[in-house]
Write an enzyme that holds these catalytic residues in place. Structure first.
Site, PDB file in Angstrom:
ATOM      1  N   ALA A  66      44.450  43.499  39.837  1.00  0.00           N
ATOM      2  CA  ALA A  66      44.925  44.820  39.770  1.00  0.00           C
ATOM      3  C   ALA A  66      46.329  44.627  41.214  1.00  0.00           C
ATOM      4  O   ALA A  66      45.891  43.640  42.185  1.00  0.00           O
ATOM      5  CB  ALA A  66      44.356  45.970  40.220  1.00  0.00           C
ATOM      6  N   GLY A 105      40.737  42.533  37.920  1.00  0.00           N
ATOM      7  CA  GLY A 105      41.279  43.398  36.876  1.00  0.00           C
ATOM      8  C   GLY A 105      41.799  42.427  35.787  1.00  0.00           C
ATOM      9  O   GLY A 105      41.992  42.726  34.613  1.00  0.00           O
ATOM     10  N   GLU A 108      39.057  41.563  33.833  1.00  0.00           N
ATOM     11  CA  GLU A 108      38.710  42.579  33.185  1.00  0.00           C
ATOM     12  C   GLU A 108      39.460  42.932  31.913  1.00  0.00           C
ATOM     13  O   GLU A 108      39.001  43.311  30.961  1.00  0.00           O
ATOM     14  CB  GLU A 108      38.719  43.954  34.050  1.00  0.00           C
ATOM     15  CG  GLU A 108      37.585  43.564  35.058  1.00  0.00           C
ATOM     16  CD  GLU A 108      37.615  44.991  36.137  1.00  0.00           C
ATOM     17  OE1 GLU A 108      38.617  44.959  36.878  1.00  0.00           O
ATOM     18  OE2 GLU A 108      36.787  45.637  36.094  1.00  0.00           O
ATOM     19  N   GLU A 128      36.506  41.493  43.654  1.00  0.00           N
ATOM     20  CA  GLU A 128      36.997  42.896  44.234  1.00  0.00           C
ATOM     21  C   GLU A 128      35.931  43.224  45.449  1.00  0.00           C
ATOM     22  O   GLU A 128      36.581  43.770  46.475  1.00  0.00           O
ATOM     23  CB  GLU A 128      36.462  43.905  43.436  1.00  0.00           C
ATOM     24  CG  GLU A 128      37.467  44.295  42.313  1.00  0.00           C
ATOM     25  CD  GLU A 128      37.522  43.272  40.982  1.00  0.00           C
ATOM     26  OE1 GLU A 128      36.701  42.145  41.140  1.00  0.00           O
ATOM     27  OE2 GLU A 128      38.125  43.440  39.920  1.00  0.00           O
TER      28      GLU A 128
HETATM   29  C1  3H9 Z   1      41.373  44.649  41.415  1.00  0.00           C
HETATM   30  O1  3H9 Z   1      41.674  44.015  40.241  1.00  0.00           O
HETATM   31  C2  3H9 Z   1      40.643  45.840  41.111  1.00  0.00           C
HETATM   32  C3  3H9 Z   1      40.304  46.234  39.579  1.00  0.00           C
HETATM   33  O2  3H9 Z   1      39.014  45.937  39.157  1.00  0.00           O
HETATM   34  C4  3H9 Z   1      40.254  47.591  39.202  1.00  0.00           C
HETATM   35  C5  3H9 Z   1      41.224  48.298  38.976  1.00  0.00           C
HETATM   36  C6  3H9 Z   1      41.172  50.010  38.335  1.00  0.00           C
HETATM   37  N1  3H9 Z   1      47.900  42.280  44.182  1.00  0.00           N
HETATM   38  O3  3H9 Z   1      47.050  34.517  48.356  1.00  0.00           O
HETATM   39  P1  3H9 Z   1      48.547  33.980  48.091  1.00  0.00           P
HETATM   40  C7  3H9 Z   1      50.219  38.251  46.534  1.00  0.00           C
HETATM   41  S1  3H9 Z   1      41.307  44.222  42.925  1.00  0.00           S
HETATM   42  C8  3H9 Z   1      49.034  42.296  44.979  1.00  0.00           C
HETATM   43  O4  3H9 Z   1      49.146  33.514  49.158  1.00  0.00           O
HETATM   44  P2  3H9 Z   1      47.489  31.768  46.761  1.00  0.00           P
HETATM   45  C9  3H9 Z   1      49.896  37.973  48.044  1.00  0.00           C
HETATM   46  O5  3H9 Z   1      49.787  39.067  49.068  1.00  0.00           O
HETATM   47  C10 3H9 Z   1      42.196  42.786  42.955  1.00  0.00           C
HETATM   48  N2  3H9 Z   1      49.589  41.172  45.632  1.00  0.00           N
HETATM   49  O6  3H9 Z   1      48.560  32.608  47.173  1.00  0.00           O
HETATM   50  C11 3H9 Z   1      51.090  37.114  48.386  1.00  0.00           C
HETATM   51  O7  3H9 Z   1      52.619  37.765  48.644  1.00  0.00           O
HETATM   52  P3  3H9 Z   1      53.307  37.241  49.950  1.00  0.00           P
HETATM   53  C12 3H9 Z   1      41.090  41.735  42.456  1.00  0.00           C
HETATM   54  C13 3H9 Z   1      48.822  40.066  45.488  1.00  0.00           C
HETATM   55  O8  3H9 Z   1      47.869  30.972  45.841  1.00  0.00           O
HETATM   56  C14 3H9 Z   1      51.198  36.105  47.121  1.00  0.00           C
HETATM   57  O9  3H9 Z   1      50.614  36.931  46.094  1.00  0.00           O
HETATM   58  N3  3H9 Z   1      41.965  40.302  42.644  1.00  0.00           N
HETATM   59  C15 3H9 Z   1      47.448  40.015  44.894  1.00  0.00           C
HETATM   60  O10 3H9 Z   1      47.055  30.992  47.861  1.00  0.00           O
HETATM   61  C16 3H9 Z   1      50.728  35.041  46.739  1.00  0.00           C
HETATM   62  O11 3H9 Z   1      49.256  35.039  47.290  1.00  0.00           O
HETATM   63  C17 3H9 Z   1      41.904  39.874  43.971  1.00  0.00           C
HETATM   64  O12 3H9 Z   1      41.138  39.965  44.883  1.00  0.00           O
HETATM   65  C18 3H9 Z   1      47.251  41.250  43.990  1.00  0.00           C
HETATM   66  N4  3H9 Z   1      46.077  41.327  43.481  1.00  0.00           N
HETATM   67  O13 3H9 Z   1      46.087  32.263  45.885  1.00  0.00           O
HETATM   68  C19 3H9 Z   1      42.635  38.441  43.957  1.00  0.00           C
HETATM   69  N5  3H9 Z   1      47.243  38.582  44.375  1.00  0.00           N
HETATM   70  O14 3H9 Z   1      53.560  35.699  49.128  1.00  0.00           O
HETATM   71  C20 3H9 Z   1      43.732  38.516  45.112  1.00  0.00           C
HETATM   72  C21 3H9 Z   1      48.153  38.056  45.564  1.00  0.00           C
HETATM   73  O15 3H9 Z   1      54.236  38.154  49.919  1.00  0.00           O
HETATM   74  N6  3H9 Z   1      44.345  37.233  45.261  1.00  0.00           N
HETATM   75  N7  3H9 Z   1      49.144  38.662  45.871  1.00  0.00           N
HETATM   76  O16 3H9 Z   1      52.330  37.049  51.057  1.00  0.00           O
HETATM   77  C22 3H9 Z   1      44.011  35.992  45.647  1.00  0.00           C
HETATM   78  O17 3H9 Z   1      42.855  35.759  45.764  1.00  0.00           O
HETATM   79  C23 3H9 Z   1      44.918  34.927  45.846  1.00  0.00           C
HETATM   80  O18 3H9 Z   1      46.210  35.583  45.695  1.00  0.00           O
HETATM   81  C24 3H9 Z   1      45.013  34.015  44.374  1.00  0.00           C
HETATM   82  C25 3H9 Z   1      46.422  33.085  44.770  1.00  0.00           C
HETATM   83  C26 3H9 Z   1      43.917  32.978  44.242  1.00  0.00           C
HETATM   84  C27 3H9 Z   1      45.397  34.626  43.327  1.00  0.00           C
END
Ligand code: 3H9
Length: 688
Positions: A66, A105, A108, A128
């Protein structure tokens, strides 16, 4: 190819419709993405020439979850459930094609496809829990139906990213597709589904069974790890619901618990930390265009605990290390410890013996500083003594190749003074690793007055390469972390002098969420660190303890008494020493309540943090929080000291500091910045 909206395309490959998402950086499920998916599926389903539908993403990853930045805002456009319903109920086979990461998400959504294919390098997970949440789009009910309750418990409470091959073995992925060939592979798979008349499988229709004992055992085994956190228990309850209730009722449990977590303070703090860690990478005057220097070989001076741990970081990242010691014996010992650490990891199955040998082969030992002449980065990790450090930097200046980064691992000494021992202060920087250096995530990067921008940019990038969270700080005694720690230590000792016992202070801070209190920590580290028998004059409680050979856990006694299993017990000996000190000082011990212990130790840290901001020694309040969460065991569900101050209310922090200032003097005087923010009703987060 037809554009559905600015982030979604729909194209037909024969009778296969391909919906392609392209919403950088990580295809998060923003309202635009949800709308695009919904409209894309609607159009593909309505198109009579289409027999199956592939969902694929452009860019570096499948949907990473999400859109966290939209949380808390008003819902717009198609909901995630609308998207999932249209996918799951599609009369045409839906195949999700995964590369990069399918997280939260994102996974999901993929779980509502009828089939999933992935490249081997892809990773899937429901992380999450690390944001203080649970998967809120059916993931808690669907995941266990595929992988079983035990694996779901592990995945959802750790947030681990499962690699493609393991995901296929668990049944989360139906087929692995050759790397680089995902689109064609997914289309071929979709055609096969149609040609062979495979059923349109809905995960929700499966059943999952588990013995209630599985949950009881899991809770028991992880009680320590989950202490203080709300999200792991909620995740567990959802998996129990998946086992015990019909799908729709399980979903209702998931929804209720998700909303509770989402609106609670822990998730707010954990989401704040997620963005804080990423914000720390942004240095206002060091843009993306600043040159990054190549770091192909690293030199480390000192093969002690720090030097060894630091070296392992680079070896783990595939960067060769030369390590220099003064004596052969110390060098051999240092190299031996590194090997042993790796072999222990191999014994636990987290490294192969081949990996151990590869890492050791990339490590060379030497007794000559001059052997570091070809290193791109040299990190000094010797004794904390300014004269020794200056001497080493003077020598390095003559030895190191032009442009090499010269770094000190000092934890509190003046980096500018060290830099001044060279003719190239622009190449000098502080790289403050935290012990154990191969484990702790924090790297304080200390910018000297003259440190050049490429040296800063390279150090920040390097932190990422070796899996650390780099935070840029300025030169001041103790930098950000140790400077604030020293305020806390001062108050821990002060309340003991006034009548609290060390175990009272430790209990309060442990209950707050720290892994251990300051006195237990001192016992663990050894009370004799920095203690000199010859100079000891019994003038502090610590000196007396050391003189009595109560030097911490290693001697079986320190502030606490320890049994043979190192279990701590409050010590009557320590209590007597403290009371004797109070009697000598003429103080009347009083009952210092828990609230006062907490306020005095924590609010003074917040005040010190505000001074650090005022002096420009940290770029932003969230950088200070990043330091504390990653380097000092600050409970992540409280977001860091500055976020905690914001959540308590800065007016309250100021009011309490003034109260203690009246009683105990100007140490508690609120900083000008703190006073100003409090009087304007603002927060640290409002400072941009
Ligand atoms: C969810 O899904 C809830 C659902 O179950 C329910 C819904 C009803 N959203 O980490 P990076 C941005 S909760 C917005 O440096 P990497 C991040 O801020 C979510 N922004 O890159 C950054 O921005 P900036 C569950 C996001 O290659 C840029 O992307 N998912 C999100 O080292 C690059 O990120 C997670 O918890 C996001 N979801 O790693 C996954 N994700 O460049 C969270 C990233 O402006 N994300 N950004 O600073 C991660 O673990 C890592 O970002 C990922 C990439 C592994 C994907």
């Amino acid at each position: 190819m037809a554009a559905i909206n600015s982030v979604t395309d729909l194209s037909n490959e024969g009778d296969v419709a391909v919906i392609t998402l392209n919403s950088p950086p990580v295809n998060a499920l923003s309202s635009g993405v949800r709308d695009g998916l919904y409209e894309g599926f609607k159009a593909a389903i309505a198109d009579d020439s289409v027999k199956s539908i592939v969902l694929i993403c452009d860019g570096r990853t499948f949907i990473a979850g999400a859109d966290i930045s939209e949380f808390g805002g008003a819902a717009k456009g198609a909901s995630l459930f609308d998207v999932q319903n249209i996918m799951e109920n599609s009369p045409k086979a839906v195949v999700a094609a995964i590369h990069g990461t399918a997280l939260g998400g994102g996974l999901e959504v993929a779980l509502t496809a009828h089939y999933r294919v992935a490249v081997p390098s892809a990773k899937v997970g429901l992380p999450e829990v690390n944001l203080g949440l649970l998967p809120g789009a059916g993931g808690t009910q669907r995941l266990p139906r595929i992988v079983g309750a035990e694996k779901a418990l592990e995945m959802m409470t750790s947030g681990s990213h499962v690699p493609g091959k393991a995901a296929a073995a668990m049944g989360l992925v139906d087929e692995l597709v050759e790397e680089g060939n995902l689109r064609a592979g997914a289309i071929a798979f979709a055609k096969k589904v149609v040609a062979e008349n495979w059923p349109l499988k809905k995960v929700r229709d499966r059943e999952v069974k588990a013995d209630p004992q599985v949950f009881a055992d899991f809770r028991k085994a992880n009680a320590r790890k989950f202490r203080g956190f709300k999200a792991p228990e909620s995740n567990i309850q959802c998996i129990e619901a998946a086992v015990n209730l019909p799908f729709e009722e399980g979903l209702a449990v998931e929804r209720k618990l998700f909303v509770e977590l989402m609106t609670g303070p822990q998730s707010a703090a954990q989401r704040y930390v997620f963005f804080a860690e990423r914000a720390a990478n942004k240095i206002p005057d060091v843009g993306d265009d600043v040159e990054i220097l190549p770091i192909k070989t690293v030199g480390v001076i000192g093969a002690g605990t720090m030097g060894g741990g630091i070296s392992m970081n680079f070896l783990n990242a595939g960067i060769p290390v030369k390590i220099v010691e003064m004596k052969q014996e110390a060098l051999d010992r240092g190299l031996g410890v590194i090997r042993k650490n790796y072999e222990n990891t191999a014994k636990k199955g987290r490294l192969t013996q081949d990996d151990v040998e590869k890492r050791m082969a990339a490590l060379t030992g030497s007794l000559e500083l001059s052997d570091l002449a070809d290193c791109d980065l040299i990190i000094e990790a010797v004794f904390e003594n300014m004269d020794i450090k200056k001497d080493i930097f003077g020598k390095l200046d003559k030895i190191a190749k032009p442009g090499a980064i010269l770094a000190t691992n000092t934890s509190y000494l003046n980096v500018d003074e060290i830099a001044a021992a060279t003719s190239r202060p622009e190449s000098v920087i502080g790289l403050h690793f935290f012990s154990p250096a191969n484990v702790m995530r924090l790297l304080e990067i200390v910018r000297g007055d003259k440190t050049s921008k490429p040296v800063i940019a390279t150090s920040m990038k390097l932190a990422k390469t070796i899996g650390k969270v780099g935070v840029l700080v300025g030169v001041c005694p103790g930098f950000v972390g140790n400077r604030m720690l020293s305020s806390r230590q001062g108050q821990a000792q002060a309340v003991v002098a006034e009548g609290a016992m060390p175990w009272d202070v430790d209990r309060v801070l442990y209950d707050f969420g720290f892994p251990m209190g300051p006195f237990a920590m001192s016992d663990l580290a050894g009370l004799d660190i920095g203690w000199d028998k010859e100079k000891s004059s019994g003038s502090t409680i610590r000196e007396v303890l050391c003189e009595m050979d109560r030097r911490g856990q290693k001697t079986g006694a320190g502030y606490y008494d320890y049994d043979e299993n190192r279990n701590a017990k409050p010590s009557p000996v320590t209590e007597k020493i403290i009371k004797d000190f109070a009697a000598k000082a003429g103080t009347n011990p009083r009952d210092v309540g828990d609230e006062e212990i907490l306020e005095r130790t924590i609010f003074t840290m917040i005040n010190e943090g505000a001074k650090i901001l005022e002096e420009g020694k940290a770029i932003r309040a969230s950088d200070i929080d990043t330091v504390w969460v990653n380097g000092y065991g600050w409970p992540v569900y409280r977001g860091g000291p500055m976020h905690y101050g914001d959540s308590v209310g800065l007016a309250k922090v100021v009011e309490r500091l003034k109260h203690y200032q009246d009683k105990h003097g100007d140490f508690f005087k609120p900083s000008a910045l703190l006073e100003k923010l409090a009087s304007e009703g603002k927060t640290f987060a409002s400072l941009k």
